[in-house]
Design a protein around this motif. Structure first.
Motif, PDB file in Angstrom:
ATOM      1  N   UNK A  14       0.831  -1.208   0.000  1.00 59.75           N
ATOM      2  CA  UNK A  14       0.000   0.000   0.000  1.00 59.75           C
ATOM      3  C   UNK A  14       0.862   1.253   0.000  1.00 59.75           C
ATOM      4  N   UNK A  15       1.929   1.235   0.797  1.00 61.56           N
ATOM      5  CA  UNK A  15       2.836   2.380   0.865  1.00 61.56           C
ATOM      6  C   UNK A  15       3.517   2.608  -0.486  1.00 61.56           C
ATOM      7  N   UNK A  16       3.929   1.519  -1.139  1.00 55.84           N
ATOM      8  CA  UNK A  16       4.575   1.623  -2.451  1.00 55.84           C
ATOM      9  C   UNK A  16       3.645   2.286  -3.465  1.00 55.84           C
ATOM     10  N   UNK A  17       2.399   1.846  -3.498  1.00 58.88           N
ATOM     11  CA  UNK A  17       1.428   2.408  -4.441  1.00 58.88           C
ATOM     12  C   UNK A  17       1.189   3.892  -4.153  1.00 58.88           C
ATOM     13  N   UNK A  18       1.045   4.235  -2.877  1.00 57.56           N
ATOM     14  CA  UNK A  18       0.799   5.630  -2.519  1.00 57.56           C
ATOM     15  C   UNK A  18       2.016   6.523  -2.750  1.00 57.56           C
ATOM     16  N   UNK A  19       3.213   5.928  -2.769  1.00 56.40           N
ATOM     17  CA  UNK A  19       4.443   6.706  -2.972  1.00 56.40           C
ATOM     18  C   UNK A  19       4.726   6.968  -4.449  1.00 56.40           C
ATOM     19  N   UNK A  20       4.029   6.277  -5.326  1.00 64.68           N
ATOM     20  CA  UNK A  20       4.285   6.460  -6.757  1.00 64.68           C
ATOM     21  C   UNK A  20       3.881   7.857  -7.199  1.00 64.68           C
ATOM     22  N   UNK A  21       4.771   8.518  -7.906  1.00 68.12           N
ATOM     23  CA  UNK A  21       4.512   9.855  -8.437  1.00 68.12           C
ATOM     24  C   UNK A  21       5.093   9.944  -9.839  1.00 68.12           C
ATOM     25  N   UNK A  22       4.589  10.843 -10.608  1.00 65.93           N
ATOM     26  CA  UNK A  22       5.220  11.186 -11.877  1.00 65.93           C
ATOM     27  C   UNK A  22       6.285  12.233 -11.570  1.00 65.93           C
ATOM     28  N   UNK A  23       7.532  11.841 -11.721  1.00 68.28           N
ATOM     29  CA  UNK A  23       8.665  12.729 -11.455  1.00 68.28           C
ATOM     30  C   UNK A  23       9.187  13.234 -12.796  1.00 68.28           C
ATOM     31  N   UNK A  24       9.011  14.512 -13.057  1.00 71.51           N
ATOM     32  CA  UNK A  24       9.427  15.108 -14.325  1.00 71.51           C
ATOM     33  C   UNK A  24      10.954  15.103 -14.451  1.00 71.51           C
ATOM     34  N   UNK A  25      11.483  15.041 -15.684  1.00 67.92           N
ATOM     35  CA  UNK A  25      12.940  15.052 -15.871  1.00 67.92           C
ATOM     36  C   UNK A  25      13.644  16.226 -15.202  1.00 67.92           C
ATOM     37  N   UNK A  26      12.983  17.378 -15.110  1.00 67.75           N
ATOM     38  CA  UNK A  26      13.622  18.534 -14.459  1.00 67.75           C
ATOM     39  C   UNK A  26      13.793  18.316 -12.955  1.00 67.75           C
ATOM     40  N   UNK A  27      13.161  17.277 -12.416  1.00 72.19           N
ATOM     41  CA  UNK A  27      13.279  16.971 -10.990  1.00 72.19           C
ATOM     42  C   UNK A  27      14.360  15.924 -10.708  1.00 72.19           C
ATOM     43  N   UNK A  28      15.064  15.455 -11.752  1.00 69.91           N
ATOM     44  CA  UNK A  28      16.113  14.454 -11.580  1.00 69.91           C
ATOM     45  C   UNK A  28      17.430  15.099 -11.167  1.00 69.91           C
ATOM     46  N   UNK A  29      18.285  14.300 -10.514  1.00 72.01           N
ATOM     47  CA  UNK A  29      19.633  14.744 -10.188  1.00 72.01           C
ATOM     48  C   UNK A  29      20.456  14.804 -11.467  1.00 72.01           C
ATOM     49  N   UNK A 137       9.926   3.100  -8.062  1.00 79.32           N
ATOM     50  CA  UNK A 137       9.688   3.656  -6.722  1.00 79.32           C
ATOM     51  C   UNK A 137      10.359   2.779  -5.666  1.00 79.32           C
ATOM     52  N   UNK A 138      10.222   1.459  -5.804  1.00 78.91           N
ATOM     53  CA  UNK A 138      10.817   0.539  -4.831  1.00 78.91           C
ATOM     54  C   UNK A 138      12.335   0.682  -4.788  1.00 78.91           C
ATOM     55  N   UNK A 139      12.942   1.036  -5.911  1.00 78.82           N
ATOM     56  CA  UNK A 139      14.401   1.212  -5.978  1.00 78.82           C
ATOM     57  C   UNK A 139      14.828   2.651  -5.648  1.00 78.82           C
ATOM     58  N   UNK A 140      13.876   3.487  -5.254  1.00 77.64           N
ATOM     59  CA  UNK A 140      14.207   4.854  -4.882  1.00 77.64           C
ATOM     60  C   UNK A 140      14.465   5.760  -6.071  1.00 77.64           C
TER      61      UNK A 140
END
Length: 198
Positions: A14-29, A137-140
């Motif tokens: 449940x936590x994994x599903x709720x943690x999923x987000x669309x992370x835009x490329x501008x938000x990457x390191x 998400x599971x791999x951070x």
């Protein structure tokens, strides 16, 4: 019945599903590269999506390193050629820059099998992408499935090894997250469910 120690608990899932987000490329390191074996594991998880008649219609082309430049040049060039005088310079620049912000970009294709309705093949690919995204998400990692730009342009297909009956369904951007997204909201599930009990 004893819990399977190899499986996540319901709370973990449940936590994994709720943690999923669309992370835009501008938000990457910037410049931080994901190991290829980790990307391959994400794709292995994608490969276990449900598939009617086991057609396994998902096809992935992975771009990294100099390959990201090739993708950026191809998609911005094709967009400019298609748009002609109506080119949106901001959109063209975004197509040329976004791939370079990611560690890897995965082109998402659907290989058409005519034994099934096309929609079932699209649905199978979407399930594969959901597996991919939850695995990220599971791999951070951050992930984003984009379907703009050249996604539905017929002339783009050969570049990704797709035939006339196949579909290009977008691009999955992967990277390490530099900027965490805000809280994700959904309307209550009760507004979207009806029960038939008797």
């Amino acid at each position: 019945m004893a819990a399977n120690p190899l499986l996540p608990t319901p709370e973990q899932f449940n936590h994994l599903v709720l943690a999923r987000r669309s992370i835009q490329p501008v938000q990457f390191e910037p410049g931080r590269v994901i190991p290829d074996d980790m990307v391959l594991q994400l794709l292995e998880n994608a490969n276990w999506a449900p598939t009617h008649k086991r057609t396994e219609p998902w096809r992935f082309v992975v771009f990294k390193g100099e390959g990201l430049k090739r993708l950026a040049e191809f998609q911005s060039g094709l967009y400019r050629a298609q748009a002609g005088e109506l080119v949106d310079e901001k959109k063209a620049q975004k197509l040329a820059q976004n791939p370079l912000l990611a560690s890897h970009v995965i082109a998402i294709g659907m290989k058409r099998h005519h034994i099934l309705p096309e929609i079932e093949e699209v649905e199978a690919v979407a399930c594969a992408v959901q597996n991919l995204h939850l695995s990220a998400v599971a791999y951070g990692l951050g992930g984003y499935w984009g379907s703009g730009g050249i996604t539905y342009v017929e002339e783009a297909k050969p570049f990704f090894g797709l035939g006339p009956d196949d579909k290009l369904l977008g691009f999955f951007y992967l990277g390490y997250v530099a900027q965490l997204p805000g809280r994700n909201l959904r309307k209550p599930i009760e507004e979207k469910v009806s029960w038939v009990r008797d």
